[in-house]
Design a protein around this motif. Structure first.
Motif, PDB file in Angstrom:
ATOM      1  N   PRO A  73       0.631   4.270   7.880  1.00 54.06           N
ATOM      2  CA  PRO A  73       0.086   4.207   6.521  1.00 54.06           C
ATOM      3  C   PRO A  73      -0.555   2.850   6.238  1.00 54.06           C
ATOM      4  CG  PRO A  73       2.482   4.074   6.481  1.00 54.06           C
ATOM      5  CD  PRO A  73       2.084   4.376   7.897  1.00 54.06           C
ATOM      6  N   GLU A  74      -1.501   2.846   5.305  1.00 55.90           N
ATOM      7  CA  GLU A  74      -2.197   1.612   4.960  1.00 55.90           C
ATOM      8  C   GLU A  74      -1.261   0.543   4.418  1.00 55.90           C
ATOM      9  OE1 GLU A  74      -5.154   2.541   1.973  1.00 55.90           O
ATOM     10  OE2 GLU A  74      -3.692   3.690   0.835  1.00 55.90           O
ATOM     11  N   SER A  75      -0.089   0.956   3.949  1.00 56.08           N
ATOM     12  CA  SER A  75       0.865  -0.011   3.415  1.00 56.08           C
ATOM     13  C   SER A  75       1.305  -1.010   4.474  1.00 56.08           C
ATOM     14  CB  SER A  75       2.079   0.697   2.816  1.00 56.08           C
ATOM     15  OG  SER A  75       2.746   1.463   3.795  1.00 56.08           O
ATOM     16  N   ALA A  81      -0.811  -8.356   5.412  1.00 61.93           N
ATOM     17  CA  ALA A  81      -1.771  -9.273   4.793  1.00 61.93           C
ATOM     18  C   ALA A  81      -1.125 -10.041   3.642  1.00 61.93           C
ATOM     19  CB  ALA A  81      -2.999  -8.501   4.303  1.00 61.93           C
ATOM     20  N   ALA A  82      -0.318  -9.351   2.840  1.00 63.64           N
ATOM     21  CA  ALA A  82       0.340  -9.984   1.692  1.00 63.64           C
ATOM     22  C   ALA A  82       1.422 -10.973   2.121  1.00 63.64           C
ATOM     23  CB  ALA A  82       0.945  -8.920   0.778  1.00 63.64           C
ATOM     24  N   LYS A 136      -6.619   2.615  -6.382  1.00 66.55           N
ATOM     25  CA  LYS A 136      -7.953   2.027  -6.248  1.00 66.55           C
ATOM     26  C   LYS A 136      -7.890   0.496  -6.363  1.00 66.55           C
ATOM     27  CE  LYS A 136     -12.593   2.203  -8.180  1.00 66.55           C
ATOM     28  NZ  LYS A 136     -13.500   2.824  -9.140  1.00 66.55           N
ATOM     29  N   LYS A 137      -7.161   0.001  -7.355  1.00 67.51           N
ATOM     30  CA  LYS A 137      -7.039  -1.444  -7.548  1.00 67.51           C
ATOM     31  C   LYS A 137      -6.270  -2.103  -6.402  1.00 67.51           C
ATOM     32  CE  LYS A 137      -7.372  -1.470 -12.574  1.00 67.51           C
ATOM     33  NZ  LYS A 137      -6.660  -1.706 -13.842  1.00 67.51           N
ATOM     34  N   LEU A 138      -5.215  -1.428  -5.939  1.00 63.37           N
ATOM     35  CA  LEU A 138      -4.432  -1.982  -4.832  1.00 63.37           C
ATOM     36  C   LEU A 138      -5.251  -2.036  -3.547  1.00 63.37           C
ATOM     37  CD1 LEU A 138      -0.983  -0.295  -5.511  1.00 63.37           C
ATOM     38  CD2 LEU A 138      -1.555  -2.717  -5.763  1.00 63.37           C
ATOM     39  N   ARG A 139      -6.022  -0.995  -3.284  1.00 68.91           N
ATOM     40  CA  ARG A 139      -6.867  -0.991  -2.092  1.00 68.91           C
ATOM     41  C   ARG A 139      -7.905  -2.104  -2.157  1.00 68.91           C
ATOM     42  NH1 ARG A 139      -7.402   5.524  -1.406  1.00 68.91           N
ATOM     43  NH2 ARG A 139      -5.629   5.739   0.017  1.00 68.91           N
ATOM     44  N   ALA A 140      -8.454  -2.350  -3.334  1.00 68.57           N
ATOM     45  CA  ALA A 140      -9.426  -3.434  -3.478  1.00 68.57           C
ATOM     46  C   ALA A 140      -8.746  -4.789  -3.259  1.00 68.57           C
ATOM     47  CB  ALA A 140     -10.076  -3.374  -4.859  1.00 68.57           C
TER      48      ALA A 140
END
Length: 153
Positions: A73-75, A81-82, A136-140
């Protein structure tokens, strides 16, 4: 008329509904992965490599940088990254996987889970992030963070 209805009905009953109504096979069904081993490594994210797929570059406490395929998953990539620069424990699997761009089955080392050394998992972190913001905001946000960490630009 009755005879015309009975024949197709008998075929469905004889061969099962899946013969007539089955969904097309997905890539995973056509070419299932074979997990060979599950391993662990602790280290810091040194960055990402981006090509056909994204790979995490991890610097363990001892030894050279390791490169891992990120296929989950993208998470996972957003979590890395975080938490760049922090010690994380990575669970990865040695997998024989079908990769079309590589021409078929290829042996890869793929990340399946990540957690901080304090115990925060990527799944728990992502669930908390999802409660606070839209996808959407999290992906950005995390997509931009991930792109800044790409080392092979």
């Amino acid at each position: 008329m009755k005879r015309a209805l009975i024949s197709p009905l008998l075929l469905v009953l004889a061969f099962g509904f899946s013969l007539f109504f089955a969904a097309p096979a997905t890539q995973a069904q056509k070419h299932p992965d074979k997990i060979k081993k599950t391993k662990y490594v602790t280290g810091k994210l040194a960055g990402f490599e981006q090509g056909d797929y994204i790979h995490a570059i991890v610097k363990p406490a001892k030894g050279e940088n390791l490169s891992f395929f990120i296929g989950g998953p993208e998470s996972i990539s957003f979590f890395l990254a975080a938490h760049q620069g922090q010690q994380v424990r990575i669970t990865y699997q040695e997998v024989r996987s079908w990769i079309e761009e590589a021409g078929g089955y290829t042996d890869i080392e793929r990340i399946s889970a990540v957690r901080t050394t304090a115990g925060l998992t990527h799944t728990a972190w992502w669930a908390a992030e999802r409660k606070k913001s839209s996808l959407k905001k999290l992906r950005a946000k995390y997509g931009d963070l991930l792109q800044k960490a790409v080392v092979n630009q």
